[in-house]
Design a protein around this motif. Structure first.
Motif, mmCIF file in Angstrom:
data_model
loop_
_atom_site.group_PDB
_atom_site.id
_atom_site.type_symbol
_atom_site.label_atom_id
_atom_site.label_comp_id
_atom_site.label_asym_id
_atom_site.label_seq_id
_atom_site.Cartn_x
_atom_site.Cartn_y
_atom_site.Cartn_z
ATOM 1 N N MET A 40 0.837 -1.202 0.000
ATOM 2 C CA MET A 40 0.000 0.000 0.000
ATOM 3 C C MET A 40 0.870 1.250 0.000
ATOM 4 S SD MET A 40 -3.005 1.128 2.649
ATOM 5 C CE MET A 40 -4.294 0.176 1.834
ATOM 6 N N LEU A 41 0.503 2.219 -0.830
ATOM 7 C CA LEU A 41 1.242 3.463 -0.967
ATOM 8 C C LEU A 41 0.629 4.538 -0.075
ATOM 9 C CD1 LEU A 41 1.597 3.538 -4.862
ATOM 10 C CD2 LEU A 41 3.205 2.593 -3.188
ATOM 11 N N ALA A 42 1.453 5.514 0.245
ATOM 12 C CA ALA A 42 0.999 6.664 1.029
ATOM 13 C C ALA A 42 0.693 7.822 0.091
ATOM 14 C CB ALA A 42 2.067 7.079 2.035
ATOM 15 N N GLY A 43 -0.454 8.441 0.278
ATOM 16 C CA GLY A 43 -0.832 9.570 -0.553
ATOM 17 C C GLY A 43 -0.724 10.882 0.201
ATOM 18 N N LYS A 44 -0.392 11.938 -0.525
ATOM 19 C CA LYS A 44 -0.334 13.289 0.021
ATOM 20 C C LYS A 44 -0.939 14.252 -0.984
ATOM 21 C CE LYS A 44 1.722 13.010 4.074
ATOM 22 N NZ LYS A 44 1.114 13.553 5.317
ATOM 23 N N ALA A 115 -7.461 21.314 -2.928
ATOM 24 C CA ALA A 115 -6.567 20.337 -3.543
ATOM 25 C C ALA A 115 -6.269 20.720 -4.992
ATOM 26 C CB ALA A 115 -7.189 18.950 -3.491
ATOM 27 N N VAL A 116 -4.966 20.689 -5.358
ATOM 28 C CA VAL A 116 -4.512 21.032 -6.706
ATOM 29 C C VAL A 116 -3.843 19.832 -7.372
ATOM 30 C CG1 VAL A 116 -2.955 22.535 -8.031
ATOM 31 C CG2 VAL A 116 -4.237 23.460 -6.091
ATOM 32 N N ALA A 117 -3.201 18.992 -6.590
ATOM 33 C CA ALA A 117 -2.547 17.784 -7.097
ATOM 34 C C ALA A 117 -2.405 16.810 -5.934
ATOM 35 C CB ALA A 117 -1.190 18.109 -7.705
ATOM 36 N N ALA A 118 -2.094 15.553 -6.260
ATOM 37 C CA ALA A 118 -1.860 14.552 -5.216
ATOM 38 C C ALA A 118 -0.815 13.565 -5.703
ATOM 39 C CB ALA A 118 -3.150 13.829 -4.842
ATOM 40 N N VAL A 119 -0.102 12.964 -4.730
ATOM 41 C CA VAL A 119 1.020 12.078 -5.013
ATOM 42 C C VAL A 119 0.829 10.783 -4.237
ATOM 43 C CG1 VAL A 119 3.510 11.768 -4.733
ATOM 44 C CG2 VAL A 119 2.599 13.983 -5.420
ATOM 45 N N ALA A 120 1.196 9.656 -4.855
ATOM 46 C CA ALA A 120 1.280 8.376 -4.157
ATOM 47 C C ALA A 120 2.716 7.886 -4.227
ATOM 48 C CB ALA A 120 0.347 7.351 -4.783
ATOM 49 N N ALA A 121 3.267 7.548 -3.068
ATOM 50 C CA ALA A 121 4.675 7.144 -3.014
ATOM 51 C C ALA A 121 4.846 6.025 -2.005
ATOM 52 C CB ALA A 121 5.556 8.339 -2.645
ATOM 53 N N GLU A 122 6.068 5.496 -1.967
ATOM 54 C CA GLU A 122 6.344 4.352 -1.103
ATOM 55 C C GLU A 122 6.359 4.717 0.374
ATOM 56 O OE1 GLU A 122 9.993 2.982 -2.731
ATOM 57 O OE2 GLU A 122 9.037 1.895 -4.393
ATOM 58 N N SER A 282 -4.558 5.136 -7.229
ATOM 59 C CA SER A 282 -4.414 3.688 -7.354
ATOM 60 C C SER A 282 -4.547 3.248 -8.804
ATOM 61 C CB SER A 282 -5.470 2.990 -6.487
ATOM 62 O OG SER A 282 -5.390 1.596 -6.617
ATOM 63 N N ARG A 283 -5.430 3.901 -9.536
ATOM 64 C CA ARG A 283 -5.621 3.558 -10.944
ATOM 65 C C ARG A 283 -4.343 3.810 -11.740
ATOM 66 N NH1 ARG A 283 -11.065 5.757 -13.689
ATOM 67 N NH2 ARG A 283 -10.149 7.771 -13.100
ATOM 68 N N LYS A 284 -3.598 4.850 -11.359
ATOM 69 C CA LYS A 284 -2.344 5.160 -12.052
ATOM 70 C C LYS A 284 -1.194 4.297 -11.563
ATOM 71 C CE LYS A 284 -1.881 9.694 -14.133
ATOM 72 N NZ LYS A 284 -1.289 11.045 -14.046
ATOM 73 N N ALA A 285 -1.150 4.059 -10.249
ATOM 74 C CA ALA A 285 -0.006 3.349 -9.668
ATOM 75 C C ALA A 285 -0.152 1.833 -9.751
ATOM 76 C CB ALA A 285 0.164 3.757 -8.213
ATOM 77 N N HIS A 286 -1.389 1.342 -9.967
ATOM 78 C CA HIS A 286 -1.671 -0.101 -9.988
ATOM 79 C C HIS A 286 -1.358 -0.754 -8.643
ATOM 80 C CE1 HIS A 286 -2.263 0.315 -14.278
ATOM 81 N NE2 HIS A 286 -1.048 0.843 -14.394
ATOM 82 N N LEU A 287 -1.489 0.043 -7.584
ATOM 83 C CA LEU A 287 -1.300 -0.443 -6.216
ATOM 84 C C LEU A 287 -2.317 0.248 -5.314
ATOM 85 C CD1 LEU A 287 2.613 -0.401 -5.884
ATOM 86 C CD2 LEU A 287 1.151 -2.441 -5.924
ATOM 87 N N PRO A 288 -2.632 -0.352 -4.168
ATOM 88 C CA PRO A 288 -3.541 0.332 -3.240
ATOM 89 C C PRO A 288 -2.908 1.600 -2.669
ATOM 90 C CG PRO A 288 -2.860 -1.811 -2.368
ATOM 91 C CD PRO A 288 -2.221 -1.671 -3.694
ATOM 92 N N VAL A 289 -3.759 2.584 -2.353
ATOM 93 C CA VAL A 289 -3.295 3.879 -1.842
ATOM 94 C C VAL A 289 -4.160 4.279 -0.652
ATOM 95 C CG1 VAL A 289 -2.985 6.331 -2.349
ATOM 96 C CG2 VAL A 289 -2.501 4.617 -4.117
ATOM 97 N N ARG A 290 -3.511 4.806 0.375
ATOM 98 C CA ARG A 290 -4.234 5.359 1.525
ATOM 99 C C ARG A 290 -3.783 6.793 1.747
ATOM 100 N NH1 ARG A 290 -2.899 2.327 6.614
ATOM 101 N NH2 ARG A 290 -1.180 3.822 6.776
ATOM 102 N N ILE A 291 -4.747 7.664 2.027
ATOM 103 C CA ILE A 291 -4.456 9.061 2.369
ATOM 104 C C ILE A 291 -5.062 9.348 3.732
ATOM 105 C CG2 ILE A 291 -4.875 11.480 1.800
ATOM 106 C CD1 ILE A 291 -4.931 10.720 -1.132
#
Length: 763
Positions: A40-44, A115-122, A282-291
């Protein structure tokens, strides 16, 4: 306090501990931030530094190149919603048009923190670093924070496509006014001509946050086949699914919303915010994301309550009869339309009967976060204005405030502001209870002390709910609910199921289902859950018992109407020796041994209109320090018609919790904005929620006038306790100082300045 429970009931009416208490106090309950999936990735989220600006360019290339970053999203990842155009789920309506930009700013930002943009990272650290690499070019625009200023023709306009709705249709010129709502009856000009005394005053209130303990936290996983699973920290799984389908242009059938536990909401977690960002990432990263939002983000960028500016005018005869009420009410919706003016006005302006009533209310957009519901949405500030002026009117004709209210208060059959008949309301019974209660009859003991009274009312808004009951082989049942548990409704509804099925509490297991498990349910909001769902449970239980009686009748070779049931046992009325236990019949049915086969379960969906008003009145004693303006609450008592009191401890908790929130609204809470439109107190140190030292022991006095519409006489109880506190405290302050507070919060600074400008002399 209340009388002992009715002997007619074995379970309901008794003090039952919460069925989920152990899981919550031991940490086993799963909240939004507990959602965890492999990799699972962390979103900001990147947020706007401006209150109003045009977005010229967004460059995400450096952020996308940062090692550990797997997805960056912007407005381009959310297709624009145009009313009337088809989407994968349904044709977009006018209601849907702002959904996409509420999730992620498009051409413009409308408030500081949008919100203007969001990021998913490890990791969160990598995601935070990536936010600093996103380059956004803005054209800063003028902003407007005051709703009255925003109404002016020369004001900066937020939305070019916003046309005010009026009684005669839509305006043809765009403005910041989303709606002009008119309600009333009679002729107020004639009513004021008939009055001996007219009182009029303008009141202001500020933006207030719900102050829920748990920050917003949600997660999503887009599967290989394109289907979506969302773990939602929400009050409304089905509305969440609808909004996700609309915002992301995904078929409804491809979305499953799983509710997590909710650590407080009070109306603030109904709209889709976090989950849409998680799905897009998640659709872009192909992994689960939590914010998970920070507290700063919660205050700056989620939906608080609305600010108001209200001018109220009341005409009264010398005999104490109200001849006319007129109100000009401006509700600040924040960046997008949707202030709760209608829900507030029709309840609060139902407190008193008058032949002449005129209300003009406005839903106005400003460069603040879009408002959300907050426990009895809009009613607390609306009540503050009306009930304060009611006290002033009573003084003007030299009547005791309780006597004046009792003379004018609405009764059964009186009209609400929208001319709907008000049924089954118990203001008079509550006021008579107060008249003889020690909180009213005991004299105040010290100087600079005052006692205030204010009324409140809420009507359950109606809606649709569903449940499913499954009988197990041992005679126990599983109750699956479609409504999210916000206020121990698992417990109250398990009690209803146990009562309706003749079971013990330990025989009922409760599960809150997701959108794939149960039929449609409206939001857990507005006091509807226990009231409506208990009706569905009663019907489902009765249908299940009727089918089991048919099976028992086949066992005994009698007609079903000859079979009786009570306390887990079926028997033939004319021959009680012919009997079978619920567990025995359940086991035979499940094994296929019963003479009449069928599923040992039953589902029920129930819809109802807005009914069963619940009235309240609060009494507050205060002491005001004239040297500092500090207000000390000496005593506080909340009276409320709770219908049949389903679980006394839980009902008392609702009264006390709502009153505490209202006390915070009255004395300390409110957003502070700087010149750039940014919230200055976006933390729980500077945003002053009341603490234990600020609130006395709150007396909960339950008046039981059962609702005629409910099989057990239940009324809703959770909304109305927040309605009277600000007005009751304001009236107490006025009687302690002779100064009429006209702005919330009533901070020491405001009161000190008012006292210093007056001729007040300490008693």
């Amino acid at each position: 306090m209340m009388d002992s429970p009715s002997p007619a009931f074995r379970v309901i009416g008794h003090k039952i501990p919460k069925v989920d208490a152990l899981a919550k106090v031991t940490g086993r309950a799963q909240f939004g931030a507990d959602a965890a999936l492999p990799r699972m990735l962390a979103g900001k989220v990147l947020r706007s530094p401006h209150a109003h600006a045009r977005i010229l360019r967004i460059d995400t290339r450096e952020a996308e190149a940062l090692p550990g970053v797997l997805a960056v999203i912007t407005r381009d990842d959310f297709p624009e919603i145009v009313p009337g155009t088809p989407r994968a789920y349904a044709t977009a309506t006018a209601h849907d048009r702002y959904l996409s930009s509420e999730v992620m700013a498009r051409d413009k930002v409308f408030y500081h923190g949008q919100a203007v943009a969001a990021v998913a990272a490890e990791s969160e650290a990598i995601a935070e670093a990536a936010l600093g690499l996103i380059r956004v070019e803005y054209e800063v625009l003028p902003h407007v924070l005051d709703a009255v200023d925003a109404m002016q023709p020369e004001a900066v306009r937020l939305h070019d496509d916003l046309y005010a709705r009026t009684a005669s249709g839509r305006e043809t010129t765009p403005s910041n006014i989303a709606e002009h709502l008119e309600m009333g009856r009679g002729d107020t000009a004639t009513g004021f001509d008939e009055a001996d005394v007219i009182v009029e005053r303008t009141f202001r209130t500020q933006v207030v946050h719900q102050g829920y303990i748990e920050p917003d936290s949600e997660a999503a996983s887009v599967q290989e086949d394109g289907s979506v699973v969302v773990w939602a920290n929400t009050q409304t799984t089905f509305s969440q699914r609808h909004d996700l389908a609309m915002v992301l242009d995904i078929p409804l059938s491809r979305i499953r919303v799983v509710p997590t536990e909710v650590g407080g909401a009070f109306g603030g977690k109904e709209s889709v915010r976090v989950s849409a960002l998680c799905v897009a990432l998640s659709r872009k990263a192909h992994l689960p994301v939590r914010i998970t939002f920070t507290r700063d983000e919660v205050i700056r960028a989620t939906g608080p309550s609305c600010a108001t500016v209200q001018t109220v005018k009341i005409g009264v005869r010398n005999d104490g009869t109200i001849t006319a009420i007129q109100a000009h009410l401006v509700y600040d919706a924040g960046a997008y339309p949707g202030a709760p003016l209608r829900s507030a006005i029709r309840r609060v302006y139902s407190h008193y009967r008058t032949p002449n009533l005129k209300i003009d209310a406005y839903d106005v957009v400003t460069n603040k976060p879009k408002v959300a519901a907050y426990r009895a949405p809009g009613a607390t500030p609306t009540c503050f204005a009306l009930e304060s002026l009611i006290d002033e009117a009573a003084d003007a004709v030299h009547l005791d405030p309780l006597t004046f209210r009792l003379q004018n208060v609405s009764r059964d059959g009186d009209l609400m502001p929208d001319n709907v008949i008000l049924p089954d309301v118990s203001f008079a019974e509550i006021l008579e209870r107060i008249r003889h209660h020690p909180c009213w009859t005991t004299p105040l003991a010290g100087p600079n002390q005052g006692r205030g009274l204010a009324l409140g009312m809420w009507t359950m808004p109606g809606g649709t709910t569903s449940c499913h009951i499954t009988l197990s082989a041992d005679g126990s049942v599983t109750l699956v609910l479609g409504t999210v548990d916000l206020s121990a409704t698992r417990t109250t509804l398990a009690m209803v199921a146990a009562e309706a099925l003749g079971l013990e509490m330990e025989d009922v297991r409760v599960v809150v289902g997701d959108t794939d498990m149960v039929s449609y349910c409206d939001a857990s909001a507005g006091d509807r859950v226990t009231y409506i769902t208990s009706k569905a449970i009663c019907q489902a239980a009765q249908d299940l018992l009727d089918r089991l009686k048919t099976r028992a009748a086949s066992e005994f070779d009698v007609q079903p109407q000859s079979v009786q049931y009570d306390r887990k046992r079926f028997w033939v009325e004319a021959d009680p020796e012919k009997s079978i236990t619920l567990a025995e019949l359940a086991l035979r049915t499940i094994r296929g041994e019963a003479a009449v086969m069928g599923y040992a379960s039953n589902s029920e969906t129930w819809s109802t209109a807005a009914i069963a008003p619940n009235a309240a009145a609060h009494v507050a004693d205060v002491e005001v320090d004239p040297e500092t303006g500090d207000v000390k609450l000496l005593n506080y008592t909340a009276f409320q018609d709770v219908g049949f009191c389903l679980n006394p401890d839980q009902v008392a908790g609702q009264l006390q919790g709502g009153a505490t929130q209202g006390i915070g609204w009255a004395l300390s809470e409110g957003y502070l904005f700087d010149g750039n439109g940014a919230v200055r107190n976006a933390n729980l140190l500077d945003y002053r929620l009341p603490s234990a030292v600020d609130v006395p022991l709150i007396g909960a006095e339950m008046v039981e006038v059962p609702s005629a519409d409910h099989p057990y006489g239940i009324r809703a109880v959770g909304q109305v306790p927040i309605v009277p506190p600000a007005a009751a405290i304001a009236n107490a302050i006025s009687r302690a100082t002779g100064i009429r507070p006209d702005e919330l919060p009533m901070t020491p600074e405001r009161l000190y300045l008012a006292i210093s400008k007056s001729d007040f002399t300490s008693l």
